[in-house]
Design a protein around this motif. Structure first.
Motif, PDB file in Angstrom:
ATOM      1  N   ASP A 278     -21.910  35.757 -15.671  1.00 30.31           N
ATOM      2  CA  ASP A 278     -21.528  34.408 -16.084  1.00 30.31           C
ATOM      3  C   ASP A 278     -22.489  33.397 -15.461  1.00 30.31           C
ATOM      4  N   MET A 279     -23.237  32.684 -16.312  1.00 35.75           N
ATOM      5  CA  MET A 279     -24.230  31.718 -15.853  1.00 35.75           C
ATOM      6  C   MET A 279     -23.723  30.285 -15.958  1.00 35.75           C
ATOM      7  N   SER A 280     -22.451  30.106 -16.260  1.00 35.37           N
ATOM      8  CA  SER A 280     -21.872  28.767 -16.393  1.00 35.37           C
ATOM      9  C   SER A 280     -21.691  28.124 -15.014  1.00 35.37           C
ATOM     10  N   THR A 281     -21.753  26.786 -14.985  1.00 32.78           N
ATOM     11  CA  THR A 281     -21.471  26.064 -13.746  1.00 32.78           C
ATOM     12  C   THR A 281     -19.986  25.731 -13.722  1.00 32.78           C
ATOM     13  N   VAL A 282     -19.243  26.470 -12.921  1.00 38.03           N
ATOM     14  CA  VAL A 282     -17.780  26.308 -12.838  1.00 38.03           C
ATOM     15  C   VAL A 282     -17.379  26.313 -11.367  1.00 38.03           C
ATOM     16  N   ASP A 283     -16.080  26.156 -11.123  1.00 35.49           N
ATOM     17  CA  ASP A 283     -15.599  26.170  -9.743  1.00 35.49           C
ATOM     18  C   ASP A 283     -15.391  27.600  -9.254  1.00 35.49           C
ATOM     19  N   ALA A 284     -15.280  27.760  -7.944  1.00 37.23           N
ATOM     20  CA  ALA A 284     -15.179  29.089  -7.341  1.00 37.23           C
ATOM     21  C   ALA A 284     -13.898  29.806  -7.754  1.00 37.23           C
ATOM     22  N   ASP A 285     -12.806  29.070  -7.927  1.00 44.10           N
ATOM     23  CA  ASP A 285     -11.550  29.695  -8.328  1.00 44.10           C
ATOM     24  C   ASP A 285     -11.660  30.324  -9.714  1.00 44.10           C
ATOM     25  N   THR A 286     -12.296  29.621 -10.626  1.00 48.89           N
ATOM     26  CA  THR A 286     -12.454  30.139 -11.994  1.00 48.89           C
ATOM     27  C   THR A 286     -13.284  31.407 -12.000  1.00 48.89           C
ATOM     28  N   VAL A 287     -14.416  31.391 -11.308  1.00 48.85           N
ATOM     29  CA  VAL A 287     -15.302  32.544 -11.332  1.00 48.85           C
ATOM     30  C   VAL A 287     -14.675  33.733 -10.608  1.00 48.85           C
ATOM     31  N   THR A 288     -13.880  33.475  -9.596  1.00 45.56           N
ATOM     32  CA  THR A 288     -13.183  34.555  -8.891  1.00 45.56           C
ATOM     33  C   THR A 288     -12.143  35.210  -9.799  1.00 45.56           C
ATOM     34  N   GLU A 289     -11.435  34.393 -10.559  1.00 41.66           N
ATOM     35  CA  GLU A 289     -10.443  34.923 -11.513  1.00 41.66           C
ATOM     36  C   GLU A 289     -11.113  35.791 -12.571  1.00 41.66           C
ATOM     37  N   LEU A 290     -12.226  35.336 -13.098  1.00 39.39           N
ATOM     38  CA  LEU A 290     -12.945  36.105 -14.113  1.00 39.39           C
ATOM     39  C   LEU A 290     -13.464  37.421 -13.533  1.00 39.39           C
ATOM     40  N   ALA A 291     -13.957  37.370 -12.320  1.00 40.59           N
ATOM     41  CA  ALA A 291     -14.466  38.585 -11.684  1.00 40.59           C
ATOM     42  C   ALA A 291     -13.351  39.620 -11.540  1.00 40.59           C
TER      43      ALA A 291
END
Length: 473
Positions: free
Chosen positions: A279-292
């Motif tokens: 994921d190369m989007s600029t998002v917050d850490a909570d969002t990227v952690t959920e996706l991971a």
């Protein structure tokens, strides 16, 4: 030399040279006759000395004690040009006094540099540690094979010490760039979701460097150009993920990132053991952690890799990639990162890249608002905005970003290179990041309010430099 366009000190230097030549010409003429007379006397004396010298030389040879002959040297000295002899004997007798020599030597180089480099003369690029002096390659490389300059060694050493003491994540970078043409594309099938300002340039460079790419975009028409360039078309995100080894995604915000993965025919439906999602989007850490977490729960591998740059840098393959998550996947993406960017950093566990990216964009957005504020203040106080830009370009703030954004404002050209609505989104997320750790961000908060006003003035889809309009309405 045409002096009219030169600096004052350069003109003084030229005047001093001309004065030196004029004085020298008069003195040379006056001394020429006396020099000739002296040469004649020296010549007759030398002839006498030569005969005596030859006799002594012969006597010495017979005794086995050779001695150095000096008559020819003396003759040569006597025949030197008068100007050369005078200059060698007394280099400071002509021209300006010694105390002015400093004035003649210092400003010349700076003036010439200003003429040669134009408005950017005040900005000096740091020396590059990379082979062949590639100015595009970053100067913060910790894993390069070439030996860096002393200052970079010190930085590297300091970072390693901090890593050992604090247990912080490592920082590593790719060792090649798209512009050097030395990339060997991976044999893995690459998927790409999202063909916006950034995604379009990234896909174009992946194709140019020989990667096999399958593309998908919410607006299907945007895929047509890349199909013509050799890309394959995916009908849904799930289809792209299921048919590719590594799938990249670059979308606008946290909501879009979640919808892409969790929505109908989304990424998650195509994930199975061994599939990779970046994921190369600029998002917050909570969002990227959920996706991971959801990707890994299906047996997939996950890497976050937001990019720092703009549309032009994306098109040029000069982005900066901040990666975190699966280290092995980071290595597998090496040729892709080299194709799309000039530098890639690995920052450790998932969430670190998101935090770092928000901090970078917070600084950039706040700086842009300050630039706009300065230009409007110059205008209302009767100062020239162009002159302000020229002054800034000659000082320590000089940069491509500063020059381009100021030119946008002065020309009234706000064609998006980085959407204003996205930099405002990043400021909002950075402020929230500060709140989560009870850290004040008053500068970012002030800048965020200015961007919100610009959005209210219908500037969302313009370039971030359109924040200028928030100050003039």
């Amino acid at each position: 030399m045409i002096k009219i366009n030169k600096g004052k000190r350069f003109q003084q230097a030229v005047d001093a040279v001309e004065e030196f030549l004029k004085k020298g010409k008069g003195k040379d003429q006056a001394s020429h006759n006396s020099t000739e007379e002296k040469n004649r006397r020296n010549s007759s004396e030398e002839r006498g000395k030569q005969s005596v010298g030859e006799e002594k030389h012969k006597a010495n040879l017979s005794e086995g004690k050779p001695k150095k002959r000096v008559s020819s040297v003396s003759s040569e000295r006597g025949s030197k040009s008068p100007l050369k002899r005078t200059y060698e004997q007394s280099p400071r007798k002509r021209g300006r006094p010694p105390k002015d020599e400093k004035d003649l030597t210092i400003p010349e180089s700076s003036t010439v540099k200003r003429m040669m480099t134009g408005t950017m003369a005040g900005f000096k690029w740091p020396p590059s540690p990379v082979k062949d002096g590639d100015p595009h390659f970053h100067h913060f490389l910790l894993s390069q094979t070439e030996k860096p300059a002393v200052c970079y060694q010190a930085i590297t050493k300091k970072l390693k010490v901090c890593e050992e003491e604090t247990g912080s994540t490592s920082i590593q970078a790719a060792d090649s760039t798209a512009i050097n043409g030395s990339i060997t594309p991976t044999d893995k099938k690459i998927g790409f979701l999202g063909l916006g300002l950034m995604g379009s340039g990234i896909v174009s460079n992946l194709l140019k460097m020989g990667h096999t790419v399958t593309v998908w975009n919410r607006t299907a028409e945007k895929c047509d150009l890349f199909i013509q360039e050799g890309a394959r078309l995916g009908r849904t995100p799930a289809e792209v993920v299921s048919t590719c080894d590594i799938t990249f995604a670059c979308v606008s915000d946290p909501k879009a990132a979640k919808d892409l993965v969790l929505g109908p025919s989304g990424v998650l439906q195509g994930i199975r053991p061994g599939k990779c999602y970046v994921d190369m989007s600029t998002v917050d850490a909570d969002t990227v952690t959920e996706l991971a977490q959801v990707i890994v729960s299906r047996g997939g591998r996950f890497l976050e890799a937001p990019v720092s740059g703009n549309q032009q840098l994306s098109n040029d393959g000069m982005l900066v990639i901040l990666a975190a998550g699966d280290r092995g996947l980071y290595e597998d993406c090496s040729s892709c990162f080299q194709a799309m960017g000039k530098t890639s950093f690995f920052l450790g566990e998932v969430g670190n890249a998101a935090k770092m990216m928000l901090i970078v964009n917070m600084v950039q957005g706040s700086f842009m608002a300050t630039i706009a504020e300065g230009l409007t203040l110059a205008q209302v106080t009767g100062q020239s905005q162009q002159t302000l830009l020229d002054i800034l370009n000659q000082g320590q703030l000089a940069s491509i970003f500063l020059d381009q954004k100021c030119q946008n404002i002065l020309q009234g050209n706000f064609k998006p290179d980085f959407y204003l609505k996205y930099i405002q989104k990043d400021l909002r997320l950075a402020i929230a990041l500060g709140d989560s750790v009870n850290h004040p961000t008053p500068m970012a908060a002030a800048a965020n309010e200015v961007y919100k006003r610009a959005k209210a003035l219908d500037q969302s889809d313009n370039d971030m430099s359109a924040v200028y309009r928030a100050y003039i309405h």
